[in-house]
Write a protein that holds these residues in place. Structure first.
Motif, mmCIF file in Angstrom:
data_model
loop_
_atom_site.group_PDB
_atom_site.id
_atom_site.type_symbol
_atom_site.label_atom_id
_atom_site.label_comp_id
_atom_site.label_asym_id
_atom_site.label_seq_id
_atom_site.Cartn_x
_atom_site.Cartn_y
_atom_site.Cartn_z
ATOM 1 N N SER A 103 6.453 1.127 -10.455
ATOM 2 C CA SER A 103 7.620 0.362 -9.675
ATOM 3 C C SER A 103 8.295 1.433 -9.175
ATOM 4 O O SER A 103 8.060 2.308 -9.890
ATOM 5 N N PRO A 104 8.123 2.297 -7.735
ATOM 6 C CA PRO A 104 8.706 3.627 -7.426
ATOM 7 C C PRO A 104 9.993 4.105 -7.712
ATOM 8 O O PRO A 104 9.916 4.942 -7.300
ATOM 9 N N TYR A 105 10.550 2.866 -8.330
ATOM 10 C CA TYR A 105 12.115 3.221 -8.326
ATOM 11 C C TYR A 105 12.620 2.431 -10.163
ATOM 12 O O TYR A 105 13.109 3.430 -10.249
ATOM 13 N N PHE A 106 11.829 2.486 -10.750
ATOM 14 C CA PHE A 106 12.030 2.125 -12.259
ATOM 15 C C PHE A 106 10.890 3.286 -13.012
ATOM 16 O O PHE A 106 9.311 1.867 -12.940
ATOM 17 N N ASN A 163 13.424 -2.238 -1.330
ATOM 18 C CA ASN A 163 13.965 -2.248 -2.995
ATOM 19 C C ASN A 163 13.729 -2.719 -3.771
ATOM 20 O O ASN A 163 12.319 -2.984 -3.786
ATOM 21 N N GLU A 164 14.096 -2.461 -4.477
ATOM 22 C CA GLU A 164 13.771 -1.518 -5.944
ATOM 23 C C GLU A 164 12.906 -3.524 -7.085
ATOM 24 O O GLU A 164 11.924 -2.639 -7.558
ATOM 25 N N TRP A 217 2.573 -1.860 1.218
ATOM 26 C CA TRP A 217 3.868 -2.086 1.895
ATOM 27 C C TRP A 217 3.876 -0.738 2.405
ATOM 28 O O TRP A 217 3.446 0.256 2.365
ATOM 29 N N SER A 218 3.813 -0.431 3.963
ATOM 30 C CA SER A 218 3.798 0.782 4.930
ATOM 31 C C SER A 218 5.541 0.853 6.006
ATOM 32 O O SER A 218 6.019 -0.041 6.619
ATOM 33 N N HIS A 263 9.080 -1.472 8.291
ATOM 34 C CA HIS A 263 8.737 -2.122 7.220
ATOM 35 C C HIS A 263 7.729 -2.847 7.518
ATOM 36 O O HIS A 263 8.318 -4.244 8.214
ATOM 37 N N PHE A 264 6.517 -2.714 7.245
ATOM 38 C CA PHE A 264 5.596 -3.530 7.187
ATOM 39 C C PHE A 264 4.933 -4.142 6.041
ATOM 40 O O PHE A 264 4.722 -2.557 5.486
ATOM 41 N N VAL A 265 3.964 -5.433 6.235
ATOM 42 C CA VAL A 265 3.407 -5.409 4.799
ATOM 43 C C VAL A 265 2.048 -5.668 5.714
ATOM 44 O O VAL A 265 1.793 -6.745 6.370
ATOM 45 N N ILE A 266 0.797 -4.956 4.755
ATOM 46 C CA ILE A 266 -0.559 -4.698 5.508
ATOM 47 C C ILE A 266 -1.513 -5.671 4.664
ATOM 48 O O ILE A 266 -0.925 -5.548 3.693
ATOM 49 N N SER A 267 -1.294 -6.725 5.422
ATOM 50 C CA SER A 267 -2.441 -7.812 4.136
ATOM 51 C C SER A 267 -4.366 -7.869 4.676
ATOM 52 O O SER A 267 -4.142 -7.584 6.094
#
Length: 159
Positions: free
Chosen positions: A46-49, A100-101, A140-141, A147-151
């Motif tokens: 996680s980038p948050y925790f 969002n964490e 996630w970008s 905010h974009f989700v790329i697949s």
């Protein structure tokens, strides 16, 4: 070992983790978590925790069966399974939300992308059926304050 599962965590992984998170922890133990009848495909912190780790796995190499999302808290000498959620098809990749964490996005063999809240229920908040074949990667970008989700999928499309 946690409830019959094992997770392999080598000394080099721990040293990399400590280096990334600017900590001076010395760990001489290998942590282990083994998924029952599932093969791991992606794992990301996680980038948050810094202790929070998410992994996705699939049965039968993603050819048949279901997939799972595993959420762990990793501490020196301990790995604790926080949550495990199943999906009806194989899961191949994951990405943490950058706004969002608790939000995690996964890529599935059924052509869908799932949005999970790891702090809530064990089913996805939203399922986006975006592809006609297996989704093999998601990212996630955050660009231009959006905010974009790329697949990307085996259907030759990037969305």
């Amino acid at each position: 070992e946690v409830k019959g599962y094992k997770f392999y965590w080598s000394q080099s992984h721990i040293e990399t983790y400590c280096s990334r998170h600017n900590t001076n922890l010395t760990v001489h133990m290998t942590l282990t978590f083994r998924t029952k009848s599932k093969h791991g495909y992606s794992a990301k912190f996680s980038p948050y925790f810094p202790q929070r780790l998410a992994c996705v796995a699939s049965q039968y190499y993603g050819i048949a069966g279901c997939g799972s999302v595993f959420i762990f808290d990793v501490h020196p000498g301990e790995i604790r399974l926080v949550q495990m959620s199943d999906w009806s098809d194989g899961l191949f990749d994951l990405t943490w939300a950058e706004n969002n964490e608790n939000i995690l996005v996964t890529a599935s063999g059924d052509g869908s992308v799932q949005v999970w809240d790891v702090g809530q229920a064990q089913s996805p908040l939203k399922v986006l059926k975006e592809h006609t074949k297996e989704v093999n990667t998601v990212e996630w970008s955050q660009t231009r304050n959006e905010h974009f989700v790329i697949s990307a999928s085996w259907d030759n499309l990037i969305k």
